[in-house]
Design a protein around this motif. Structure first.
Motif, PDB file in Angstrom:
ATOM      1  N   ALA A   1     -35.565  37.260  32.993  1.00 52.21           N
ATOM      2  CA  ALA A   1     -35.813  36.074  33.826  1.00 52.21           C
ATOM      3  C   ALA A   1     -34.661  35.873  34.807  1.00 52.21           C
ATOM      4  N   HIS A   2     -35.009  35.529  36.035  1.00 54.42           N
ATOM      5  CA  HIS A   2     -34.007  35.183  37.047  1.00 54.42           C
ATOM      6  C   HIS A   2     -33.518  33.759  36.800  1.00 54.42           C
ATOM      7  N   ILE A   3     -32.213  33.564  36.924  1.00 54.39           N
ATOM      8  CA  ILE A   3     -31.602  32.255  36.672  1.00 54.39           C
ATOM      9  C   ILE A   3     -31.624  31.403  37.935  1.00 54.39           C
ATOM     10  N   ILE A   4     -32.074  30.166  37.779  1.00 55.14           N
ATOM     11  CA  ILE A   4     -31.993  29.159  38.843  1.00 55.14           C
ATOM     12  C   ILE A   4     -31.115  28.029  38.326  1.00 55.14           C
ATOM     13  N   GLU A   5     -29.993  27.797  38.971  1.00 54.95           N
ATOM     14  CA  GLU A   5     -29.106  26.695  38.602  1.00 54.95           C
ATOM     15  C   GLU A   5     -29.518  25.441  39.372  1.00 54.95           C
ATOM     16  N   VAL A   6     -29.638  24.319  38.657  1.00 55.55           N
ATOM     17  CA  VAL A   6     -29.943  23.033  39.267  1.00 55.55           C
ATOM     18  C   VAL A   6     -28.652  22.216  39.285  1.00 55.55           C
ATOM     19  N   LEU A   7     -28.201  21.878  40.487  1.00 51.86           N
ATOM     20  CA  LEU A   7     -26.898  21.257  40.697  1.00 51.86           C
ATOM     21  C   LEU A   7     -27.041  19.890  41.351  1.00 51.86           C
ATOM     22  N   THR A   8     -25.964  19.122  41.299  1.00 45.86           N
ATOM     23  CA  THR A   8     -25.832  17.938  42.146  1.00 45.86           C
ATOM     24  C   THR A   8     -24.666  18.178  43.103  1.00 45.86           C
ATOM     25  N   GLU A   9     -24.422  17.236  43.977  1.00 41.60           N
ATOM     26  CA  GLU A   9     -23.363  17.405  44.970  1.00 41.60           C
ATOM     27  C   GLU A   9     -21.965  17.253  44.386  1.00 41.60           C
ATOM     28  N   GLN A  10     -21.871  17.086  43.060  1.00 45.75           N
ATOM     29  CA  GLN A  10     -20.574  17.049  42.387  1.00 45.75           C
ATOM     30  C   GLN A  10     -19.963  18.446  42.257  1.00 45.75           C
ATOM     31  N   VAL A  11     -20.765  19.475  42.473  1.00 48.84           N
ATOM     32  CA  VAL A  11     -20.321  20.841  42.238  1.00 48.84           C
ATOM     33  C   VAL A  11     -19.257  21.263  43.262  1.00 48.84           C
TER      34      VAL A  11
ATOM     35  N   LEU B   1     -20.060  27.343  43.856  1.00 52.67           N
ATOM     36  CA  LEU B   1     -21.132  27.869  44.699  1.00 52.67           C
ATOM     37  C   LEU B   1     -20.851  29.317  45.088  1.00 52.67           C
ATOM     38  N   GLY B   2     -19.605  29.611  45.414  1.00 49.43           N
ATOM     39  CA  GLY B   2     -19.234  30.980  45.735  1.00 49.43           C
ATOM     40  C   GLY B   2     -19.431  31.910  44.545  1.00 49.43           C
ATOM     41  N   TYR B   3     -19.121  31.415  43.361  1.00 50.71           N
ATOM     42  CA  TYR B   3     -19.302  32.177  42.121  1.00 50.71           C
ATOM     43  C   TYR B   3     -20.781  32.507  41.908  1.00 50.71           C
ATOM     44  N   LEU B   4     -21.660  31.534  42.100  1.00 51.92           N
ATOM     45  CA  LEU B   4     -23.092  31.772  41.929  1.00 51.92           C
ATOM     46  C   LEU B   4     -23.613  32.757  42.961  1.00 51.92           C
ATOM     47  N   ARG B   5     -23.175  32.609  44.186  1.00 49.91           N
ATOM     48  CA  ARG B   5     -23.635  33.522  45.243  1.00 49.91           C
ATOM     49  C   ARG B   5     -23.175  34.960  44.971  1.00 49.91           C
ATOM     50  N   GLN B   6     -21.959  35.090  44.469  1.00 55.91           N
ATOM     51  CA  GLN B   6     -21.448  36.431  44.156  1.00 55.91           C
ATOM     52  C   GLN B   6     -22.322  37.105  43.099  1.00 55.91           C
ATOM     53  N   LEU B   7     -22.823  36.331  42.152  1.00 53.23           N
ATOM     54  CA  LEU B   7     -23.680  36.864  41.094  1.00 53.23           C
ATOM     55  C   LEU B   7     -25.149  36.970  41.514  1.00 53.23           C
ATOM     56  N   GLY B   8     -25.494  36.364  42.645  1.00 60.66           N
ATOM     57  CA  GLY B   8     -26.881  36.363  43.083  1.00 60.66           C
ATOM     58  C   GLY B   8     -27.757  35.383  42.330  1.00 60.66           C
ATOM     59  N   ILE B   9     -27.135  34.343  41.776  1.00 59.74           N
ATOM     60  CA  ILE B   9     -27.879  33.310  41.052  1.00 59.74           C
ATOM     61  C   ILE B   9     -28.398  32.278  42.054  1.00 59.74           C
ATOM     62  N   SER B  10     -29.694  32.061  42.057  1.00 58.38           N
ATOM     63  CA  SER B  10     -30.273  31.043  42.934  1.00 58.38           C
ATOM     64  C   SER B  10     -29.820  29.658  42.469  1.00 58.38           C
ATOM     65  N   TYR B  11     -29.725  28.730  43.417  1.00 62.86           N
ATOM     66  CA  TYR B  11     -29.406  27.355  43.033  1.00 62.86           C
ATOM     67  C   TYR B  11     -30.094  26.389  43.979  1.00 62.86           C
ATOM     68  N   LEU B  12     -30.304  25.185  43.458  1.00 62.56           N
ATOM     69  CA  LEU B  12     -30.867  24.116  44.277  1.00 62.56           C
ATOM     70  C   LEU B  12     -30.163  22.813  43.953  1.00 62.56           C
ATOM     71  N   PHE B  13     -30.097  21.943  44.952  1.00 60.88           N
ATOM     72  CA  PHE B  13     -29.466  20.638  44.804  1.00 60.88           C
ATOM     73  C   PHE B  13     -30.536  19.573  44.545  1.00 60.88           C
ATOM     74  N   ALA B  14     -30.219  18.670  43.615  1.00 64.68           N
ATOM     75  CA  ALA B  14     -31.182  17.622  43.277  1.00 64.68           C
ATOM     76  C   ALA B  14     -30.454  16.320  42.973  1.00 64.68           C
ATOM     77  N   GLY B  15     -29.752  15.807  43.972  1.00 60.37           N
ATOM     78  CA  GLY B  15     -29.077  14.528  43.824  1.00 60.37           C
ATOM     79  C   GLY B  15     -27.604  14.604  44.171  1.00 60.37           C
ATOM     80  N   LYS B  16     -27.028  13.456  44.465  1.00 60.65           N
ATOM     81  CA  LYS B  16     -25.591  13.387  44.751  1.00 60.65           C
ATOM     82  C   LYS B  16     -24.782  13.390  43.460  1.00 60.65           C
ATOM     83  N   GLY B  17     -25.051  12.412  42.577  1.00 60.14           N
ATOM     84  CA  GLY B  17     -24.365  12.334  41.300  1.00 60.14           C
ATOM     85  C   GLY B  17     -25.331  12.415  40.137  1.00 60.14           C
ATOM     86  N   ALA B  18     -26.391  11.615  40.210  1.00 64.05           N
ATOM     87  CA  ALA B  18     -27.420  11.631  39.180  1.00 64.05           C
ATOM     88  C   ALA B  18     -28.519  12.626  39.549  1.00 64.05           C
ATOM     89  N   LEU B  19     -29.084  13.246  38.526  1.00 63.65           N
ATOM     90  CA  LEU B  19     -30.133  14.233  38.752  1.00 63.65           C
ATOM     91  C   LEU B  19     -31.447  13.551  39.118  1.00 63.65           C
TER      92      LEU B  19
END
Length: 240
Positions: A114-124, A129-147
């Motif tokens: 399975a491909h990993i999708i990380e769900v983040l907030t703007e606290q990251v 983000l650079g670490y995830l991109r280096q690994l090729g892990i997809s990510y999406l943002f879903a909120g500033k502080g609260a999910l």
């Protein structure tokens, strides 16, 4: 729907625990095997876990110490197109970006890669983000502080074409989606074992950072005995 159909599929003890020593009990083994096989019954393209559950058995522990990132990344979703082509996903709820991985593909015994999708907030941090991109892990943002759970689901459908999603814990992430009316079916596989543990969470847990919410009622769809004196219960939200 503009979001996937969502099933919360959980394995529990008789006293509603979703982790603990009962997982290793001989009497629980037949029901645990049924729990695994029932994943196929639902035909979901993705399984979603909370941070604690990911740390407990899916991620490679906490993220390593990361050097300060020279490059800044915009607060924009990142889709690894080759990962998306897998058509099978692990969705990792990780608001602050604390989980460590060695690859963008997660392989568990008895399950398809399975491909990993990380769900983040703007606290990251930009470094994460650079670490995830280096690994090729997809990510999406879903909120500033609260999910924003509704936004998570809409983006999963729009960006990854996920039509059916299985949520499998922990208790806090389960409740986060439930309190927003975002669980279409609750599937409980109950082992004929009591755990008695006092530090184990139950199926749904409201964390202190979540707002108060009235109890949520369900309607029974099916009750079915399974191997080894276990029980499979299927519910839908009463107001569906």
């Amino acid at each position: 729907m503009e979001r996937p159909f969502v099933v919360c599929h959980m394995f529990t003890s008789l006293d509603r625990k979703i982790d603990g020593d009962f997982f290793g009990a001989q009497a629980a083994a037949p029901a645990l095997a049924e729990y695994g096989s029932l994943r196929g019954f639902y035909g979901c393209e993705a399984t979603l876990y909370g941070t604690t559950t990911m740390l407990g058995g899916f991620a490679d522990g906490p993220a390593p110490a990361l050097p300060e990132e020279d490059q800044s990344f915009p607060v924009l979703d990142y889709v690894n197109l080759s990962g998306r082509e897998k058509g099978n996903f692990i969705v990792s709820i990780d608001p602050k970006g604390v989980l460590g991985f060695h690859s963008n593909i997660l392989e568990k015994k008895g399950r398809p890669a399975a491909h990993i999708i990380e769900v983040l907030t703007e606290q990251v941090s930009p470094a994460y983000l650079g670490y995830l991109r280096q690994l090729g892990i997809s990510y999406l943002f879903a909120g500033k502080g609260a999910l924003d759970c509704g936004l998570v689901l809409r983006k999963l459908k729009k960006l990854f074409h996920i039509e059916r999603l299985l949520i499998a814990g922990g208790g806090t992430v389960n409740w986060s989606f439930l309190q927003e009316g975002l669980i279409d079916e609750l599937s409980l596989v109950i082992a004929p074992v009591a755990d008695g543990g006092t530090d184990s969470v139950s199926i749904f847990e409201r964390a202190d950072f979540l707002p108060p919410h009235e109890p949520v009622a369900f309607r029974l769809m099916e009750a079915k005995p399974i191997a080894g004196d276990g029980l499979w219960l299927r519910y839908e939200l009463e107001n569906n």
